[in-house]
Design an enzyme around this catalytic site. Structure first.
Site, PDB file in Angstrom:
ATOM      1  CG  ASP A   1      -0.471  14.791  -0.716  1.00  0.00           C
ATOM      2  OD1 ASP A   1       0.306  13.841  -0.978  1.00  0.00           O
ATOM      3  OD2 ASP A   1      -1.713  14.681  -0.765  1.00  0.00           O
TER       4      ASP A   1
ATOM      5  CB  THR B   1      -6.535 -10.143   1.025  1.00  0.00           C
ATOM      6  OG1 THR B   1      -5.961 -11.247   0.314  1.00  0.00           O
ATOM      7  CG2 THR B   1      -5.467  -9.099   1.278  1.00  0.00           C
TER       8      THR B   1
ATOM      9  CB  ALA C   1      -7.198  -0.791  -2.740  1.00  0.00           C
TER      10      ALA C   1
ATOM     11  N   GLY D   1      -4.145  -4.367  -4.497  1.00  0.00           N
ATOM     12  CA  GLY D   1      -5.166  -3.386  -4.844  1.00  0.00           C
ATOM     13  C   GLY D   1      -4.461  -2.114  -5.259  1.00  0.00           C
ATOM     14  CG  HIS D   2      -1.387  -2.064  -7.646  1.00  0.00           C
ATOM     15  ND1 HIS D   2      -0.543  -2.779  -8.455  1.00  0.00           N
ATOM     16  CD2 HIS D   2      -0.946  -2.296  -6.387  1.00  0.00           C
ATOM     17  CE1 HIS D   2       0.347  -3.408  -7.708  1.00  0.00           C
ATOM     18  NE2 HIS D   2       0.113  -3.132  -6.463  1.00  0.00           N
TER      19      HIS D   2
ATOM     20  NE  ARG E   1      -4.238   0.589   2.824  1.00  0.00           N
ATOM     21  CZ  ARG E   1      -4.355   1.278   1.687  1.00  0.00           C
ATOM     22  NH1 ARG E   1      -4.001   2.538   1.633  1.00  0.00           N
ATOM     23  NH2 ARG E   1      -4.808   0.690   0.606  1.00  0.00           N
TER      24      ARG E   1
ATOM     25  CE  LYS F   1       3.150  -2.415  -4.433  1.00  0.00           C
ATOM     26  NZ  LYS F   1       2.721  -2.154  -3.055  1.00  0.00           N
TER      27      LYS F   1
ATOM     28  CD  GLN G   1       0.756  -8.734  -2.463  1.00  0.00           C
ATOM     29  OE1 GLN G   1       1.472  -9.412  -3.155  1.00  0.00           O
ATOM     30  NE2 GLN G   1      -0.492  -8.450  -2.828  1.00  0.00           N
TER      31      GLN G   1
ATOM     32  N   GLY H   1     -11.118  -3.083   2.124  1.00  0.00           N
ATOM     33  CA  GLY H   1     -11.753  -1.942   2.796  1.00  0.00           C
ATOM     34  C   GLY H   1     -11.344  -1.809   4.256  1.00  0.00           C
TER      35      GLY H   1
ATOM     36  CE  LYS I   1      -2.043   7.705  -0.102  1.00  0.00           C
ATOM     37  NZ  LYS I   1      -2.940   6.904   0.721  1.00  0.00           N
TER      38      LYS I   1
ATOM     39  CG  ASP J   1      -1.790  -1.213   1.309  1.00  0.00           C
ATOM     40  OD1 ASP J   1      -2.258  -1.685   0.263  1.00  0.00           O
ATOM     41  OD2 ASP J   1      -1.962  -1.726   2.425  1.00  0.00           O
TER      42      ASP J   1
HETATM   43  P1  IMP Z   1      -2.591 -12.692   1.877  1.00  0.00           P
HETATM   44  O1  IMP Z   1      -1.635 -12.157   0.878  1.00  0.00           O
HETATM   45  O2  IMP Z   1      -4.042 -12.444   1.512  1.00  0.00           O
HETATM   46  O3  IMP Z   1      -2.329 -14.123   2.260  1.00  0.00           O
HETATM   47  O4  IMP Z   1      -2.375 -11.857   3.249  1.00  0.00           O
HETATM   48  C1  IMP Z   1      -1.184 -11.966   4.031  1.00  0.00           C
HETATM   49  C2  IMP Z   1      -0.811 -10.610   4.651  1.00  0.00           C
HETATM   50  O5  IMP Z   1      -0.419  -9.726   3.621  1.00  0.00           O
HETATM   51  C3  IMP Z   1      -1.965  -9.908   5.393  1.00  0.00           C
HETATM   52  O6  IMP Z   1      -1.418  -9.184   6.470  1.00  0.00           O
HETATM   53  C4  IMP Z   1      -2.516  -8.966   4.356  1.00  0.00           C
HETATM   54  O7  IMP Z   1      -3.172  -7.857   4.949  1.00  0.00           O
HETATM   55  C5  IMP Z   1      -1.229  -8.546   3.658  1.00  0.00           C
HETATM   56  N1  IMP Z   1      -1.440  -8.112   2.269  1.00  0.00           N
HETATM   57  C6  IMP Z   1      -1.692  -8.899   1.187  1.00  0.00           C
HETATM   58  N2  IMP Z   1      -1.815  -8.148   0.075  1.00  0.00           N
HETATM   59  C7  IMP Z   1      -1.626  -6.876   0.461  1.00  0.00           C
HETATM   60  C8  IMP Z   1      -1.588  -5.633  -0.250  1.00  0.00           C
HETATM   61  O8  IMP Z   1      -1.743  -5.561  -1.482  1.00  0.00           O
HETATM   62  N3  IMP Z   1      -1.338  -4.530   0.499  1.00  0.00           N
HETATM   63  C9  IMP Z   1      -1.121  -4.588   1.826  1.00  0.00           C
HETATM   64  N4  IMP Z   1      -1.145  -5.707   2.536  1.00  0.00           N
HETATM   65  C10 IMP Z   1      -1.387  -6.854   1.859  1.00  0.00           C
END
Ligand code: IMP
Length: 427
Positions: free
Chosen positions: A333, A129, A299, A40-41, A305, A16, A224, A302, A331, A13
């Site tokens: 700003d 997620t 993203a 979630g981009h 964070r 990117k 990630q 929901g 970010k 997050d």
């Molecule tokens: P998973 O990838 O769904 O197995 O989640 C494993 C960990 O990675 C959890 O703490 C998620 O919140 C975190 N995570 C997975 N994808 C993202 C992302 O795109 N952004 C931030 N955290 C993520």
């Protein structure tokens, strides 16, 4: 040698999506190398906000060819939904999306098992997620996974699916005492997916290697972040793939000599979703302020964070394990109006000082961040388009990050729109 790897340098997050969109305007090819629809981009393009989970962000430029590598776990229903969404918004994907035949598929039982493990297993909660990512990579490593190439041979697909479903049904009934999977329905569903996905399947290792030789500009898009990496991250509170720079090579089937540079994306403060240690977390009012000003909600899920101060121990670590050449800071700003600002320079646990990130949860949990204070700024910086248009205190904040991490800042994002970006010393 025109390959750039872009990695998240914190817990995901980092923004990117915006940086990839900015850089891919000048790219020929953008390739995703790991993860799946857990990403979630968020990108603002043509005045609309798009959230891409699986497709490379380059899809939002009509000239860019998009690649999904073998390291990605592909949820076909999520992929088809995303393609349809983009097509509805006027983006034509046909002829410019290629998916590796070696990529593994996310199956309905992966999502179910992901949920069950979080809800019912006695093991520690990760806060996933729920997109089936962990169970899909478990099958990949256990050598029982189903790959895109299996869709091409219906007899192989049926046999593999039957074996997998039989096994998962045992786990679901005996361990989780829950619903059974309908074998015929799943087989039918995946045979249908085959018809939709078939035109996109390619040997992307060959495609990318040829493109590199032709001198095409290629951006490898990480999802990630470094601290969620299965090896480098805060295990076990991590995702199940390698978002770090090394993962880009294995995930796409290309060699290291083609890489020209590594761009690390850092948010000007720190956030994390899901469970696990977070030394600079601000549980109070200031954390809420960062979350609301920065719209820090997942993203994909929901979820709110967790927010905290910038952590230079993390930045140094990410610079090292990824070989980062340049930072893109996002970010900035969001920090406007916060005075003073704090930056974590080391950790200490009462016995020793940590300059290097100890990527071990029980050590991290005992660590206290050591901060240095810097004066903030109050001017609106979203209109700045050059480094010297930034207030002096904002420049000094970025210089401090450079000094602590040993890596120069090349790109600064000061708002969600494409043009709210400052490029500095960009090679
Ligand atoms: P998973 O990838 O769904 O197995 O989640 C494993 C960990 O990675 C959890 O703490 C998620 O919140 C975190 N995570 C997975 N994808 C993202 C992302 O795109 N952004 C931030 N955290 C993520």
């Amino acid at each position: 040698m025109s390959v750039t790897i872009l990695v998240g340098a914190q817990w995901g997050d980092e923004g990117k999506g915006k940086v990839v969109h900015f850089l891919s305007r000048d790219a020929d090819i953008v390739a995703r190398y790991q993860g799946g629809a857990n990403a979630g981009h968020t990108v603002v393009a043509n005045g609309c906000t798009f959230v891409l989970h699986l497709l490379p962000v380059g899809a939002l430029w009509p000239h860019v060819i998009c690649v999904i590598g073998a390291g990605v776990v592909v949820d076909p229903s999520a992929l088809i939904d995303e393609i349809e969404q983009l097509e509805k918004a006027g983006f034509d994907i046909s002829g410019r999306l290629f998916i590796s035949h070696q990529a593994h598929l996310i199956m309905p039982y992966h999502k179910l098992l992901d949920r069950m493990a979080e809800e019912k297993s006695p093991r520690e909660k990760i806060g996933t997620t729920g997109r089936g990512i962990g169970p899909a990579y478990v099958d990949k490593v256990a050598r029982t996974g189903i790959r895109i190439v299996d869709l091409l041979n219906h007899d192989i697909l049926r046999a593999k699916l039957r074996r997998n479903i039989e096994e998962k049904n045992l786990v679901l009934s005996r361990i989780y005492e829950t619903e059974q999977l309908d074998e015929d329905q799943i087989i039918q569903e995946y045979l249908e997916f085959d018809k939709r996905i078939d035109p996109y399947v390619k040997d992307v290792s060959v495609f990318l290697t040829d493109a590199i030789q032709e001198g095409k500009k290629i951006l490898l898009e990480g999802a990630q972040g470094t601290l969620l990496d299965i090896d480098a991250g805060t295990y076990p509170f991590v995702t199940s793939s390698n978002p770090t720079a090394g993962g880009a090579l294995t995930g796409l089937g290309i060699g290291p000599r083609c890489v020209e540079q590594v761009v690390g994306v850092l948010k000007a403060y720190t956030t994390r979703v899901g469970h696990g240690p977070f030394p600079t977390e601000l549980p109070g009012e200031l954390g809420v302020r960062l979350r609301e000003t920065g719209t820090e909600y997942g993203a994909t899920t929901g979820r709110p964070r967790r927010c905290g101060w910038f952590d230079a121990v993390v930045a140094r670590y990410s610079a090292r394990v990824n070989g980062v050449d340049t930072w893109a800071i996002t970010k900035l700003d969001v920090l406007t109006g916060i005075d003073p600002l704090k930056v974590c320079v080391t950790y200490e646990d009462g016995r020793r000082t940590y300059r290097n990130f100890p990527a071990v949860p029980h050590i991290l949990e005992g660590c206290r961040p050591v901060y240095e204070e810097l004066p903030g700024w109050s001017e609106n910086i979203q209109g700045a388009r050059r480094w010297d248009a930034l207030p002096l205190n904002a420049q000094n904040y970025l210089r401090f990050i450079e000094e602590l991490s040993g890596v120069p800042v090349g790109i600064i994002s000061i708002g969600p729109d494409h043009d709210m970006t400052i490029v500095r010393d960009w090679g």
